[in-house]
Scaffold this motif. Structure first.
Motif, PDB file in Angstrom:
ATOM      1  N   ILE A  43      29.148   7.759  13.066  1.00 18.59           N
ATOM      2  CA  ILE A  43      28.060   8.728  13.200  1.00 18.59           C
ATOM      3  C   ILE A  43      28.494   9.807  14.187  1.00 18.59           C
ATOM      4  O   ILE A  43      28.861   9.510  15.320  1.00 18.59           O
ATOM      5  CB  ILE A  43      26.756   8.069  13.686  1.00 18.59           C
ATOM      6  N   GLU A  44      28.454  11.043  13.747  1.00 19.13           N
ATOM      7  CA  GLU A  44      28.823  12.184  14.588  1.00 19.13           C
ATOM      8  C   GLU A  44      27.570  12.966  14.944  1.00 19.13           C
ATOM      9  O   GLU A  44      26.724  13.226  14.083  1.00 19.13           O
ATOM     10  CB  GLU A  44      29.802  13.086  13.831  1.00 19.13           C
TER      11      GLU A  44
ATOM     12  N   TYR B 280      28.060   6.380  24.702  1.00 18.03           N
ATOM     13  CA  TYR B 280      27.208   5.586  23.828  1.00 18.03           C
ATOM     14  C   TYR B 280      25.819   6.227  23.786  1.00 18.03           C
ATOM     15  O   TYR B 280      25.141   6.329  24.804  1.00 18.03           O
ATOM     16  CB  TYR B 280      27.107   4.146  24.336  1.00 18.03           C
ATOM     17  N   TYR B 281      25.412   6.652  22.604  1.00 10.56           N
ATOM     18  CA  TYR B 281      24.108   7.277  22.423  1.00 10.56           C
ATOM     19  C   TYR B 281      23.192   6.385  21.583  1.00 10.56           C
ATOM     20  O   TYR B 281      23.655   5.660  20.690  1.00 10.56           O
ATOM     21  CB  TYR B 281      24.235   8.604  21.675  1.00 10.56           C
TER      22      TYR B 281
ATOM     23  N   ILE C 108      28.730   6.160  18.878  1.00 10.87           N
ATOM     24  CA  ILE C 108      29.787   6.229  19.889  1.00 10.87           C
ATOM     25  C   ILE C 108      30.526   7.533  19.681  1.00 10.87           C
ATOM     26  O   ILE C 108      31.047   7.799  18.600  1.00 10.87           O
ATOM     27  CB  ILE C 108      30.764   5.050  19.783  1.00 10.87           C
ATOM     28  N   SER C 109      30.585   8.350  20.726  1.00 18.86           N
ATOM     29  CA  SER C 109      31.140   9.694  20.587  1.00 18.86           C
ATOM     30  C   SER C 109      32.153   9.976  21.689  1.00 18.86           C
ATOM     31  O   SER C 109      32.045   9.445  22.804  1.00 18.86           O
ATOM     32  CB  SER C 109      30.000  10.723  20.644  1.00 18.86           C
TER      33      SER C 109
ATOM     34  N   LYS D 206      31.477  17.076  23.626  1.00 20.90           N
ATOM     35  CA  LYS D 206      30.186  17.706  23.828  1.00 20.90           C
ATOM     36  C   LYS D 206      29.227  16.626  24.283  1.00 20.90           C
ATOM     37  O   LYS D 206      29.083  15.594  23.626  1.00 20.90           O
ATOM     38  CB  LYS D 206      29.695  18.349  22.523  1.00 20.90           C
ATOM     39  N   ILE D 207      28.603  16.827  25.436  1.00 24.94           N
ATOM     40  CA  ILE D 207      27.700  15.825  25.996  1.00 24.94           C
ATOM     41  C   ILE D 207      26.265  16.283  25.796  1.00 24.94           C
ATOM     42  O   ILE D 207      25.885  17.393  26.197  1.00 24.94           O
ATOM     43  CB  ILE D 207      27.993  15.590  27.489  1.00 24.94           C
TER      44      ILE D 207
END
Length: 347
Positions: free
Chosen positions: A275-276, A301-302, A314-315, A319-320
């Motif tokens: 997932i982006e 971790y979002y 998980i990204s 870009k935060i």
């Protein structure tokens, strides 16, 4: 040959069946992991191979021969435990020599083998030291040297790194793998650590409730688990309920083409790394709101809420996003696994 075959192994402790028809083939030179939670039967399986326990049903073969009635010391299998089990009153050379001495190997040959083993585990020069003078990692290397000194056909590892701190555990894991590859010894590792299994094994047998639920390569088990139960063992996953009809997966948040032609109600498994999160645009299909964020340096971790569905992501920290930010949720459906929920045809 040192291929290991377990055939229809059943084991009871009292009235409790702890192994339920376990079948497994470990090819010569392979390193496989028995992976599962505490109490799933993995250590019991290892002890049966070692000869420390006898199954109530089934057979064990090393090569083409059954070892079911062969005593422990003649099986050609040696086990390394997590607690090292070194003799505190013997120095390192004497500890490594112990199995050879019990086998009545000639003294000169014993000494040469001890020297070779300590060089192999990079502890040459430690011959006269005692276990209480060594670090945890060094003790584990002595235990490994002692096991390998008798030149077994099969190496059995019972969570050998679990007593070590994280960094030392990683070092010992890599070190043991190097030796296993060098010696090409058939090896079974018992672990509850999914990362350890994925990083070290040629194949993994996932054990749950006394059964091997799936056996395959690390890639197969991680990318294509056969059930949500297996999938969740390799980390948290996202699930979207929907149905497949005429090559389309239809759900509350998205409809996409798939390669599947079944007409079924399904649960779509989506890994967090598939997932982006992006800045919303005019043609965004799925919009979500960031519920939580955990920063872990090289990854973030979002948790995102989209159409009342909670999604884990998980990204990389290019870009935060802040909690409360509106984001586009871009799902890579090429890696999605569909689990049927029912057998009824969707009309």
């Amino acid at each position: 040959m040192s291929q290991i075959i377990l055939k229809n192994i059943i084991k009871f402790f009292g009235n409790k069946k702890v192994l339920d028809d376990v079948n497994l083939v470990v090819k010569e030179g392979e390193m496989i992991s028995l992976l599962g939670p505490s109490g799933c039967g993995k250590t019991t399986t290892l002890n049966i191979v070692a000869g420390l326990l006898k199954p109530d049903n089934g057979d064990i073969l090393i090569g083409d021969s059954s070892i079911l009635n062969i005593p422990v010391e003649k099986r050609g299998a040696v086990i390394v435990f997590q607690d090292y089990l070194l003799f505190p009153h013997l120095n390192i050379a004497q500890n490594v020599e112990f199995g050879l001495k019990m086998a009545k190997v000639d003294k000169v040959k014993r000494q040469n083998q001890v020297k070779r083993m300590l060089e192999l585990v990079q502890l040459d020069g430690y011959e006269k030291k005692y276990p209480n003078e060594l670090s945890g990692g060094q003790k584990q290397r002595v235990a490994l040297a002692r096991a390998l000194a008798i030149e077994p056909k099969v190496l059995l590892l019972d969570e050998p790194f679990s007593n070590l701190d994280m960094r030392l555990r990683e070092n010992m894991r890599d070190f043991t793998l190097q030796i296993q590859r060098k010696l090409k010894i058939t090896t079974i590792l018992v672990t509850h650590d999914k990362e350890e299994a994925l990083m070290t094994s040629d194949k993994i047998a996932v054990m749950l409730d006394g059964k091997i639920r799936q056996f395959g390569t690390p890639t197969e088990l991680y990318q294509r688990p056969i059930s949500p139960e297996i999938a969740d063992f390799f980390g948290e996953k996202n699930y979207i309920s929907g149905y497949i009809n005429d090559g389309m997966f239809v759900s509350d948040i998205v409809s996409v083409k798939t390669e599947y032609n079944e007409h079924l109600s399904v649960k779509a498994m989506i890994k967090p790394e598939d997932i982006e999160l992006l800045e919303p645009s005019n043609d965004t299909d799925i919009i979500g709101i960031v519920k939580s964020r955990k920063y872990a340096g090289d990854r973030i971790y979002y948790t995102v809420i989209a159409n009342d569905l909670e999604l884990k992501c998980i990204s990389e920290p290019r870009k935060i996003y802040d909690v409360g930010d509106k984001v586009e949720v871009n799902i890579d459906f090429n890696n999605v696994v569909f689990f049927p929920l029912e057998k009824e045809v969707i009309l």
